[in-house]
Scaffold this active site. Structure first.
Site, short mmCIF file in Angstrom:
data_model
loop_
_atom_site.label_atom_id
_atom_site.label_comp_id
_atom_site.label_asym_id
_atom_site.label_seq_id
_atom_site.Cartn_x
_atom_site.Cartn_y
_atom_site.Cartn_z
N ASP A 176 0.81 -1.22 0.00
CA ASP A 176 0.00 0.00 0.00
C ASP A 176 0.84 1.28 0.00
O ASP A 176 1.55 1.58 0.97
CB ASP A 176 -0.94 0.00 1.23
CG ASP A 176 -2.17 0.86 0.98
OD1 ASP A 176 -2.37 1.31 -0.15
OD2 ASP A 176 -2.95 1.09 1.94
N LYS A 235 -8.05 -1.32 3.66
CA LYS A 235 -7.40 -0.01 3.74
C LYS A 235 -7.30 0.44 5.20
O LYS A 235 -6.29 1.01 5.62
CB LYS A 235 -8.21 0.99 2.91
CG LYS A 235 -7.54 2.28 2.58
CD LYS A 235 -6.25 2.13 1.79
CE LYS A 235 -6.37 2.48 0.35
NZ LYS A 235 -5.12 2.48 -0.40
N LYS A 268 -8.28 14.47 -3.12
CA LYS A 268 -8.66 13.92 -1.81
C LYS A 268 -8.57 14.98 -0.72
O LYS A 268 -7.66 15.80 -0.73
CB LYS A 268 -7.75 12.75 -1.46
CG LYS A 268 -8.25 11.94 -0.29
CD LYS A 268 -7.39 10.74 -0.04
CE LYS A 268 -6.05 11.13 0.52
NZ LYS A 268 -5.28 9.97 0.96
N LYS A 321 2.68 1.99 3.23
CA LYS A 321 1.96 2.19 4.49
C LYS A 321 2.17 1.06 5.49
O LYS A 321 2.26 1.29 6.68
CB LYS A 321 0.45 2.27 4.20
CG LYS A 321 -0.01 3.62 3.74
CD LYS A 321 -1.46 3.84 4.12
CE LYS A 321 -2.40 3.67 2.95
NZ LYS A 321 -2.22 4.63 1.87
#
Ligand code: NAI
Ligand code: DG6
Length: 536
Positions: free
Chosen positions: A310, A359, A418, A492
């Site tokens: 990620d 996520k 975003k 991540k």
């Protein structure tokens, strides 16, 4: 300070040897063994382990095959490379814009090499000057998508880049054609993606799918006369796969499960297995658990590189700096509340619970090691909770932890731009409270694209680096361990060698990378001690 733009560096040292094919360096890995005595006292024994690194200097002709080529990240990355390669400039309301690779650690950041003895000023060089690396303009582009939209139209669909750029890069995007057909197991991504799925490899036989993907990789490599193909998952976030004994827990079981078309084998795992079997490094830019234990086992067996998970592009990147800053400053975050909303197809896919869950997991793990490192602020797990294990009280078994929530909402109107809102609520001196609020607005794909490039460039480099411990019988150089944890800075939830600690701190991740690159040319890691500035 000065920045040298292009000249590569040469290290003059008994630790560094240059041959036409290799850079060979000696490096002393310094650490400390910490051993607990009978009364809980800690005995620290400094350690020094000598190693040699050998880096092939010839950069490989590299192909990048993206899974999810026609998505926002895939199409933005292709258009960015083509604009850079062809020097396309475009008009925006603020003036003429030139293409660049801003946001790429490897193309747009520098490292401090040392001090100029005449001026006593620091000398910085582009990080890409330390060792030979692929230039992004030279990557050969290709890949798969379940959506068959040609790449020029995919770029338009993404609504990321300025129109004047899209207009000019359109013919070059058109030349990329349409993505290769891919595999689609509807259960793994959100049901709302079904309308996109018009470019599929037929049938439901997972072994046939695996062989098809392997053949695609081989064909791409041969057609473009490539030395190396890196395969990159930038497709939709999948749900987690269940880890089932006998199915995906070992390499052999996973291969058998693919043969049996077992329902718990995800498309991303099929791609990872295909890549490993083709000795093509595979990087996962999404959060799902593609790397089930069987995949890691298979990568070890074939000595084939994998990395994930990620992309750490915005909110989480900042968190991996801010949480460390607070905890290292002796301030105690009590709660971290992270919200974001976005309106691109990624957001649409994440609006389904199972995909959001993947996520949520990768976005949530990022403060764990900071908390773990400071048991002055956070109470450790009690002995009884540890003994009882997570079955009884998960929270107690983990020890004290800040409240941490992650919320993602789909708001179509904002598109790829975003919005991320974060509140860090902390305890300070004498029961006081400090609250930091952050609001960040940014095109998601413009943050993600340079990270994909960094991951690919670094992965290619790591395939050219070998090491050996220096002992009386040093033996041959061998490749690094297959799980490339040196990629952590861009990820991540970094995948690491099983049994070793995950490092989430962005600063520590960068430091590790910088130290490693410098070690490969026989330089010491970055020291901010600057002793000469502190003594007479
Ligand atoms: P996107 O939804 O625009 O693109 C994903 C593409 O994957 C779509 O074109 C879709 O048709 C395709 N796809 C889905 N399943 C596939 C399969 N089995 N085989 C081949 N293609 C398939 O999403 P976007 O924004 O490009 O993001 C891609 C991934 O990267 C997502 O998983 C996202 O969560 C992850 N990511 C994105 C970040 C960002 O900042 N944009 C940051 C971190 C991760
Ligand atoms: C919404 O959270 C969409 C996600 O794909 C993120 O944009 C992506 O994972 C980036 O996350 P972060 O936390 O690094 O900004």
């Amino acid at each position: 300070t000065s920045v040298r733009q292009t000249a590569p560096i040469t290290v003059h040292s008994e630790n560094t040897r240059y041959t036409p094919e290799h850079i060979i360096s000696k490096f002393s890995n310094r650490g400390a063994d910490v051993v607990k005595g009978p009364n809980g006292e800690l005995n620290v024994i400094p350690t020094v382990k000598p190693y040699e690194f050998q880096t092939e200097v010839k950069v490989q002709k590299t192909g990048l095959m993206m899974i999810g080529l026609g998505g926002n990240n895939g199409s933005t990355l292709c258009a960015t490379i083509l604009a850079n390669r062809h020097g396309i400039t475009w008009r925006t309301k603020s003036g003429l814009q030139t293409p660049n690779y801003i946001g790429s650690l490897l193309r747009a950041s520098t490292v401090r090499l040392g001090t100029d003895p005449t001026t006593l000023k620091d000398v910085h060089v582009p990080i890409s000057n330390i060792l030979p690396m692929v230039h992004p303009n030279d990557l050969v582009l290709g890949g798969w998508d379940i959506s068959g939209l040609p790449m020029d139209e995919a770029m338009v669909r993404a609504e990321v880049l300025d129109w004047d750029l899209q207009r000019q890069v359109m013919p070059l995007m058109k030349d990329l054609g349409k993505p290769l057909p891919s595999i689609y197991y509807p259960d793994f991504i959100a049901a709302n993606q079904e309308a996109r799925a018009d470019n599929l490899i037929s049938g439901s036989d997972k072994l046939a799918h695996l062989e098809h993907i392997r053949a695609d990789i081989r064909k791409f490599k041969a057609e473009h006369d490539l030395d190396r193909v890196v395969v990159f998952w930038t497709a939709n976030t999948e749900r987690y796969s269940d880890i089932i004994a006998g199915v995906n827990d070992t390499a052999d079981n996973l291969l058998a499960a693919i043969k049996d078309s077992h329902s718990e084998v995800s498309p991303s795992t099929v791609f990872a297995v295909a890549s490993i079997l083709e000795n093509a490094p595979f990087v996962n830019g999404a959060p799902q658990n593609t790397f089930v234990p069987g995949v890691i086992d298979l990568a070890e067996r074939h000595n084939s590189f994998i990395g994930g998970d990620d992309l750490k592009s915005g909110q989480t990147k900042l968190k991996s700096v801010l949480a460390e800053f607070l905890v290292n400053a002796g301030i105690k975050p009590l709660s971290i509340a992270s919200y974001n909303h976005l309106g691109n197809n990624d957001g649409y896919n994440l609006s389904q619970e199972a995909q959001f869950k993947s996520k949520e997991i990768s976005k949530s793990s990022v403060v764990d090691d900071m908390v773990e490192s400071n048991r002055l602020l956070y109470k450790p797990p009690t002995a009884s909770a540890v003994a009882a294990g997570s079955k009884v009280d998960k929270k107690a078994a983990k020890g004290e932890h800040p409240d941490h929530i992650v919320v993602i909402k789909y708001v179509p109107a904002v598109g790829d731009s975003k919005r991320a809102i974060d509140e860090y609520h902390s305890e300070i001196l004498m029961g006081g409270r400090s609250t930091i609020n952050i609001f960040n607005e940014c095109e998601d794909s413009l943050l993600a694209t340079p990270l994909i490039l960094d991951l690919v460039i670094l992965t290619e480099l790591l395939t050219r680096i070998q090491y050996r411990p220096v002992t009386e019988q040093s033996g041959d150089f061998k490749p690094l361990y297959p799980v490339l944890s040196l990629l952590s800075y861009m990820l991540k939830a970094p995948l690491v060698k099983p049994g070793t600690d995950v490092v989430n701190s962005l600063n520590r991740q960068r430091n590790a990378l910088e130290t490693f690159l410098k070690a490969c040319v026989g330089l010491e890691g970055s020291s901010d001690l600057l002793l000469e500035t502190r003594i007479w």
